[in-house]
Enzyme design. Structure first.
Site, mmCIF file in Angstrom:
data_model
loop_
_atom_site.group_PDB
_atom_site.id
_atom_site.type_symbol
_atom_site.label_atom_id
_atom_site.label_comp_id
_atom_site.label_asym_id
_atom_site.label_seq_id
_atom_site.Cartn_x
_atom_site.Cartn_y
_atom_site.Cartn_z
ATOM 1 N N ARG A 92 -7.526 9.091 4.230
ATOM 2 C CA ARG A 92 -8.653 8.177 4.022
ATOM 3 C C ARG A 92 -9.310 7.831 5.345
ATOM 4 N NH1 ARG A 92 -8.989 3.053 5.197
ATOM 5 N NH2 ARG A 92 -6.726 2.824 5.382
ATOM 6 N N ARG A 93 -8.487 7.481 6.318
ATOM 7 C CA ARG A 93 -9.049 7.140 7.617
ATOM 8 C C ARG A 93 -9.703 8.348 8.284
ATOM 9 N NH1 ARG A 93 -3.710 3.615 9.017
ATOM 10 N NH2 ARG A 93 -4.419 1.603 8.217
ATOM 11 N N LYS A 105 0.816 -1.217 0.000
ATOM 12 C CA LYS A 105 0.000 0.000 0.000
ATOM 13 C C LYS A 105 0.849 1.266 0.000
ATOM 14 C CE LYS A 105 -0.669 0.495 5.000
ATOM 15 N NZ LYS A 105 -0.044 1.824 5.054
ATOM 16 N N ASP A 106 2.126 1.160 0.409
ATOM 17 C CA ASP A 106 3.007 2.325 0.421
ATOM 18 C C ASP A 106 3.800 2.474 -0.870
ATOM 19 O OD1 ASP A 106 2.209 2.906 3.008
ATOM 20 O OD2 ASP A 106 3.847 1.775 3.929
ATOM 21 N N CYS A 133 -1.997 9.635 -1.468
ATOM 22 C CA CYS A 133 -2.158 9.876 -0.044
ATOM 23 C C CYS A 133 -2.976 11.118 0.241
ATOM 24 C CB CYS A 133 -0.802 9.942 0.649
ATOM 25 S SG CYS A 133 -0.135 11.575 0.885
ATOM 26 N N ARG A 174 2.440 10.675 13.436
ATOM 27 C CA ARG A 174 3.486 9.896 12.788
ATOM 28 C C ARG A 174 4.139 9.018 13.827
ATOM 29 N NH1 ARG A 174 6.416 11.348 8.505
ATOM 30 N NH2 ARG A 174 7.226 9.239 8.834
#
Length: 321
Positions: free
Chosen positions: A127-128, A79-80, A239, A145
């Protein structure tokens, strides 16, 4: 005989994932395998992933090391990994996917609905953020982070909960910290979440590594992860764009569903399409994947996804932890 070298970030999760692949590669090839730790831009700064640009924040330094022959392969959280191919490199294997769901880790064993009004929830993913706001507009979502332990350490301190991936927690032996797991049907996650990607130099793997990559590659995971990432690529999203995609294969049918959210979670658009996979080789099945992902993208764009969320040039990354 020299050892095969796996390039990895130095975080606990990256090392755990790379060690898992190290053990499987060693078994498949009969070769010694070692880890080479490489620092990335994303590891050197605590700035927001969205402000850093997202794409390549964790991958660029690793890829430079691979091209410079400082290692023989890389292990990425899929996903990254940017959806565009990197010159001179290919994804040699996508192993079987782990749990793709998002996890809430909250104080006192609380679920999302049980959090008090105005609760502070930490995440580094737009997204979250959008999904949390879609469910609970009263929440204060805090940009965070740091590694998994650092994030979990803030729960009960300055945060009521954090959002993490179930796969990452599981690989670290911390899944018991999750107080709620969100079903993919109503809470789609980042394209490729839960899957790993093994990246190698194009045409320069050698017979042992090629054998190992073939042993680790999982066709169904490759198909569904490719479908999810093709939706992301087709939307030109990353992102900065709150996009969730879920693909599944059931009885030969590939179903791809995607949701684009407004950044504040106030509205969203969804599309789902399916295709019966050709029973023949991988190439024909990947053609089916491309076709169905394209239909999902076309429907979302036709219904106004580009006006709902930052897509195209305004979205330059992938959803990250």
């Amino acid at each position: 005989m020299t050892a095969l070298r796996i390039g990895t970030r130095g975080s606990a999760l990256a090392v755990a994932q790379s060690t898992l692949m190290l053990e499987r590669l060693a078994k498949a090839t009969g070769r010694d395998v070692e880890l080479v730790t490489i620092a990335s831009e994303g590891d050197r700064t605590q700035a927001s992933l969205a402000t850093l640009g997202g794409t390549g924040v964790f991958a660029s330094a690793l890829r430079e090391a691979l091209l410079a022959d400082e290692c023989d392969l890389l292990v990425h959280s899929l996903k990254d990994l940017p959806t565009a191919l990197h010159p001179g490199l290919v994804i040699g294997a996508i192993p079987a996917r782990a749990d793709a769901r998002d996890a809430l880790c909250a104080r006192d064993g609380l679920t999302l609905d049980q959090l008090p009004e105005g609760a502070r929830v930490g995440t580094g993913s737009p997204r979250r953020v959008a999904q949390l706001k879609s469910r609970r507009q009263d929440l204060e979502v805090v940009d965070i982070r740091g590694n998994v332990d650092t994030r979990l350490g803030r729960v009960g301190d300055d945060l009521d909960a954090v959002m993490l991936s179930a796969a990452g927690l599981s690989r670290l032996g911390l899944l018991d910290q999750a107080t709620e797991l969100f079903g993919l049907g109503f809470w789609p996650t980042a394209p490729g979440q839960g899957a790993l990607a093994l990246e190698v130099r194009d045409g320069d793997s050698g017979p042992d590594l090629t054998k190992g990559l073939k042993a680790l590659d999982h066709r169904e995971t490759r198909l569904i992860a490719t479908a999810e990432r093709e939706v992301l690529a087709g939307l030109e999203a990353g992102c900065a764009a709150p996009v969730g995609v879920t693909a599944v294969v059931d009885a030969g049918l590939l179903l791809v569903s995607a949701t684009v959210y407004a950044l504040d979670g106030a509205s969203r658009l969804s599309a789902s399409h399916g295709v019966t996979l050709e029973p023949s080789g991988l190439a024909s099945q990947l053609a089916d994947v491309h076709e169905v992902a394209g239909r999902v993208v076309d429907e979302l764009l036709a219904n106004g996804a580009a006006t709902l969320a930052p897509l195209g040039d305004s979205a330059k990354g992938t959803d990250a932890e």
